[in-house]
Design a protein around this motif. Sequence first.
Motif, PDB file in Angstrom:
ATOM      1  N   GLU A   1       0.832  -1.208   0.000  1.00 52.05           N
ATOM      2  CA  GLU A   1       0.000   0.000   0.000  1.00 52.05           C
ATOM      3  C   GLU A   1       0.863   1.253   0.000  1.00 52.05           C
ATOM      4  OE1 GLU A   1      -3.878  -1.823   2.374  1.00 52.05           O
ATOM      5  OE2 GLU A   1      -2.257  -0.878   3.496  1.00 52.05           O
ATOM      6  N   THR A   2       1.967   1.213   0.763  1.00 54.30           N
ATOM      7  CA  THR A   2       2.880   2.361   0.788  1.00 54.30           C
ATOM      8  C   THR A   2       3.485   2.598  -0.577  1.00 54.30           C
ATOM      9  OG1 THR A   2       3.393   2.055   3.124  1.00 54.30           O
ATOM     10  CG2 THR A   2       4.995   3.270   1.812  1.00 54.30           C
ATOM     11  N   ALA A   3       3.957   1.517  -1.225  1.00 52.64           N
ATOM     12  CA  ALA A   3       4.574   1.652  -2.542  1.00 52.64           C
ATOM     13  C   ALA A   3       3.584   2.200  -3.556  1.00 52.64           C
ATOM     14  CB  ALA A   3       5.113   0.301  -2.997  1.00 52.64           C
ATOM     15  N   ALA A   4       2.341   1.724  -3.500  1.00 52.07           N
ATOM     16  CA  ALA A   4       1.326   2.215  -4.428  1.00 52.07           C
ATOM     17  C   ALA A   4       1.049   3.688  -4.199  1.00 52.07           C
ATOM     18  CB  ALA A   4       0.044   1.395  -4.252  1.00 52.07           C
ATOM     19  N   ALA A   5       0.952   4.093  -2.929  1.00 50.96           N
ATOM     20  CA  ALA A   5       0.685   5.496  -2.615  1.00 50.96           C
ATOM     21  C   ALA A   5       1.832   6.397  -3.062  1.00 50.96           C
ATOM     22  CB  ALA A   5       0.446   5.654  -1.112  1.00 50.96           C
ATOM     23  N   VAL A   6       3.067   5.939  -2.835  1.00 46.31           N
ATOM     24  CA  VAL A   6       4.233   6.720  -3.255  1.00 46.31           C
ATOM     25  C   VAL A   6       4.268   6.849  -4.776  1.00 46.31           C
ATOM     26  CG1 VAL A   6       6.757   6.680  -3.422  1.00 46.31           C
ATOM     27  CG2 VAL A   6       5.640   6.247  -1.228  1.00 46.31           C
ATOM     28  N   ALA A   7       4.071   5.743  -5.473  1.00 46.03           N
ATOM     29  CA  ALA A   7       4.128   5.769  -6.935  1.00 46.03           C
ATOM     30  C   ALA A   7       3.114   6.759  -7.505  1.00 46.03           C
ATOM     31  CB  ALA A   7       3.880   4.373  -7.499  1.00 46.03           C
ATOM     32  N   LEU A   8       1.914   6.788  -6.925  1.00 45.51           N
ATOM     33  CA  LEU A   8       0.884   7.694  -7.441  1.00 45.51           C
ATOM     34  C   LEU A   8       1.070   9.125  -6.949  1.00 45.51           C
ATOM     35  CD1 LEU A   8      -2.109   5.240  -7.211  1.00 45.51           C
ATOM     36  CD2 LEU A   8      -1.184   6.259  -9.298  1.00 45.51           C
ATOM     37  N   ALA A   9       1.801   9.310  -5.859  1.00 47.55           N
ATOM     38  CA  ALA A   9       2.152  10.672  -5.442  1.00 47.55           C
ATOM     39  C   ALA A   9       3.170  11.282  -6.399  1.00 47.55           C
ATOM     40  CB  ALA A   9       2.700  10.664  -4.018  1.00 47.55           C
ATOM     41  N   VAL A  10       4.119  10.478  -6.822  1.00 47.46           N
ATOM     42  CA  VAL A  10       5.170  10.965  -7.727  1.00 47.46           C
ATOM     43  C   VAL A  10       4.672  11.018  -9.166  1.00 47.46           C
ATOM     44  CG1 VAL A  10       7.486  10.477  -8.626  1.00 47.46           C
ATOM     45  CG2 VAL A  10       7.008  10.154  -6.202  1.00 47.46           C
ATOM     46  N   PHE A  11       3.834  10.046  -9.540  1.00 46.12           N
ATOM     47  CA  PHE A  11       3.288   9.975 -10.901  1.00 46.12           C
ATOM     48  C   PHE A  11       1.753   9.953 -10.814  1.00 46.12           C
ATOM     49  CE2 PHE A  11       7.416   7.796 -11.030  1.00 46.12           C
ATOM     50  CZ  PHE A  11       8.052   8.490 -12.058  1.00 46.12           C
ATOM     51  N   PRO A  12       1.105  11.119 -10.685  1.00 42.42           N
ATOM     52  CA  PRO A  12      -0.353  11.143 -10.504  1.00 42.42           C
ATOM     53  C   PRO A  12      -1.132  10.473 -11.635  1.00 42.42           C
ATOM     54  CG  PRO A  12       0.595  13.269  -9.977  1.00 42.42           C
ATOM     55  CD  PRO A  12       1.690  12.462 -10.589  1.00 42.42           C
ATOM     56  N   SER A  13      -0.555  10.477 -12.838  1.00 38.56           N
ATOM     57  CA  SER A  13      -1.092   9.703 -13.966  1.00 38.56           C
ATOM     58  C   SER A  13      -2.488  10.127 -14.399  1.00 38.56           C
ATOM     59  CB  SER A  13      -1.076   8.195 -13.634  1.00 38.56           C
ATOM     60  OG  SER A  13       0.248   7.771 -13.376  1.00 38.56           O
ATOM     61  N   THR A  14      -2.820  11.383 -14.197  1.00 35.65           N
ATOM     62  CA  THR A  14      -4.097  11.883 -14.717  1.00 35.65           C
ATOM     63  C   THR A  14      -3.983  12.279 -16.182  1.00 35.65           C
ATOM     64  OG1 THR A  14      -3.601  14.130 -13.971  1.00 35.65           O
ATOM     65  CG2 THR A  14      -4.811  12.695 -12.453  1.00 35.65           C
ATOM     66  N   THR A  15      -2.744  12.430 -16.679  1.00 34.56           N
ATOM     67  CA  THR A  15      -2.486  12.676 -18.098  1.00 34.56           C
ATOM     68  C   THR A  15      -1.314  11.789 -18.510  1.00 34.56           C
ATOM     69  OG1 THR A  15      -0.841  14.430 -17.768  1.00 34.56           O
ATOM     70  CG2 THR A  15      -3.165  15.098 -17.793  1.00 34.56           C
ATOM     71  N   PRO A  16      -1.155  11.527 -19.803  1.00 29.54           N
ATOM     72  CA  PRO A  16      -0.033  10.694 -20.245  1.00 29.54           C
ATOM     73  C   PRO A  16       1.326  11.227 -19.801  1.00 29.54           C
ATOM     74  CG  PRO A  16      -1.638  10.896 -22.006  1.00 29.54           C
ATOM     75  CD  PRO A  16      -2.091  11.823 -20.912  1.00 29.54           C
ATOM     76  N   ALA A  17       1.478  12.541 -19.734  1.00 31.24           N
ATOM     77  CA  ALA A  17       2.764  13.117 -19.344  1.00 31.24           C
ATOM     78  C   ALA A  17       3.120  12.822 -17.893  1.00 31.24           C
ATOM     79  CB  ALA A  17       2.755  14.625 -19.581  1.00 31.24           C
ATOM     80  N   GLN A  18       2.122  12.479 -17.079  1.00 29.62           N
ATOM     81  CA  GLN A  18       2.365  12.216 -15.668  1.00 29.62           C
ATOM     82  C   GLN A  18       2.620  10.737 -15.373  1.00 29.62           C
ATOM     83  OE1 GLN A  18      -1.234  13.676 -13.932  1.00 29.62           O
ATOM     84  NE2 GLN A  18      -0.611  15.822 -14.001  1.00 29.62           N
ATOM     85  N   ARG A  19       2.636   9.911 -16.400  1.00 32.40           N
ATOM     86  CA  ARG A  19       2.798   8.471 -16.184  1.00 32.40           C
ATOM     87  C   ARG A  19       4.273   8.079 -16.247  1.00 32.40           C
ATOM     88  NH1 ARG A  19      -2.329   6.613 -16.638  1.00 32.40           N
ATOM     89  NH2 ARG A  19      -3.733   7.777 -18.015  1.00 32.40           N
ATOM     90  N   PRO A  20       4.688   7.081 -15.461  1.00 29.84           N
ATOM     91  CA  PRO A  20       6.033   6.553 -15.643  1.00 29.84           C
ATOM     92  C   PRO A  20       6.078   5.682 -16.896  1.00 29.84           C
ATOM     93  CG  PRO A  20       4.881   5.213 -14.040  1.00 29.84           C
ATOM     94  CD  PRO A  20       3.940   6.350 -14.418  1.00 29.84           C
ATOM     95  N   ALA A  21       7.241   5.558 -17.497  1.00 30.53           N
ATOM     96  CA  ALA A  21       7.374   4.685 -18.659  1.00 30.53           C
ATOM     97  C   ALA A  21       7.323   3.223 -18.257  1.00 30.53           C
ATOM     98  CB  ALA A  21       8.675   4.980 -19.392  1.00 30.53           C
ATOM     99  N   ALA A  22       7.764   2.924 -17.014  1.00 29.33           N
ATOM    100  CA  ALA A  22       7.833   1.536 -16.553  1.00 29.33           C
ATOM    101  C   ALA A  22       7.740   1.504 -15.041  1.00 29.33           C
ATOM    102  CB  ALA A  22       9.133   0.876 -17.018  1.00 29.33           C
ATOM    103  N   VAL A  23       7.511   0.321 -14.505  1.00 30.17           N
ATOM    104  CA  VAL A  23       7.519   0.094 -13.058  1.00 30.17           C
ATOM    105  C   VAL A  23       8.464  -1.057 -12.753  1.00 30.17           C
ATOM    106  CG1 VAL A  23       5.155   0.930 -12.745  1.00 30.17           C
ATOM    107  CG2 VAL A  23       5.567  -1.509 -13.146  1.00 30.17           C
TER     108      VAL A  23
END
Length: 334
Positions: free
Chosen positions: A5-27
């Motif tokens: 849960e912590t990792a998921a929350a951190v990933a979405l804090a850093v990469f909110p992913s509401t637009t393509p530009a906010q997404r990471p290329a990989a995990v």
Amino acid sequence: ASPAETAAAVALAVFPSTTPAQRPAAVALVDEAEWPVAIAAAVLMAPPVRAPILFSGPGGAPEASEEALAALDPQGSKETSGARGFAFGDVTVPDGAGGIETIRAAGAGAAEEPAAIAAAIADLRDRLFGSPPEAIVLAPLEGPGFAAPAAAWAARSGDPVLFAEEKALPKPTEEALKEHVKAPVYVLGPSSAIAGSVLKRVRKLGNPVKRVAAEDPVAAALAFARFGDGSFGWNVDDPGHGFVLARDDAPLDAAAAAPLSAAGTWGPLLLTDSAGTLPPEVRSYFLDVKPGYTTNPTRAYYNHVWVIGDQEAIDVKQQAEVNELAELAKVGGE
């Protein structure tokens, strides 16, 4: 309440992913049972890859990881060689998550597997980054508290993390060091975690070696936060920085939080040894770097602290104490 849960929350804090530009290329998908692999995988959060960590396991991925992966929706890039993610060891890739490359430690026994996968991650790092590392961090396999701060630095710097036993250098680690015989090696942890004989072995391979240590994980994390040697090290002794605070007995949380040290308010990992009370030496450090102003607070430097874990890990009383220590204060009279 859990590392996943912590990792998921951190990933979405850093990469909110509401637009393509906010997404990471990989995990990076890591087994929840393998904290050394999680710490080593943090290096993939460094540019140019910038892959946050999510947790999985041989029996399946936690719901938090599946939901975060769906929200992040990585698409790959030339920096990831087209891969949408990297899975390390025998972890389950969630259904529908295609394009994820699996990295295993071929031929390694169970005892050497974490060190072998860490070496494989270092090799993957070289392939994706297209350049050798400026330095290498050597962390103790038997000292998770001493190893934890390596994750934040790897994410910040791109320096890979390899592992040593207390009195021996695992063969996969030795082979990885031979690939970069001139790279300086920084050892985290005291001689009780990685003995001096291991450092001698590393020097014999051709690598310069320096130790960054204290006798307990809390003090060792502070020593690393203050340490600077050329371009290596946080060298944070003044206000105006980000910090990450986690428990010293939660190395998975340290790895999960690593993206916070490589984005936004970049900063070192600090450790606390209880839920309720901030260690005196950490309090003293926060006072040393407490920001202040004389006349105009809007022109002052600010500190920012990420607190990792729920109240079972770090409760609201300790969080309030940290908040007070981080707060901007007026200096001097009227």
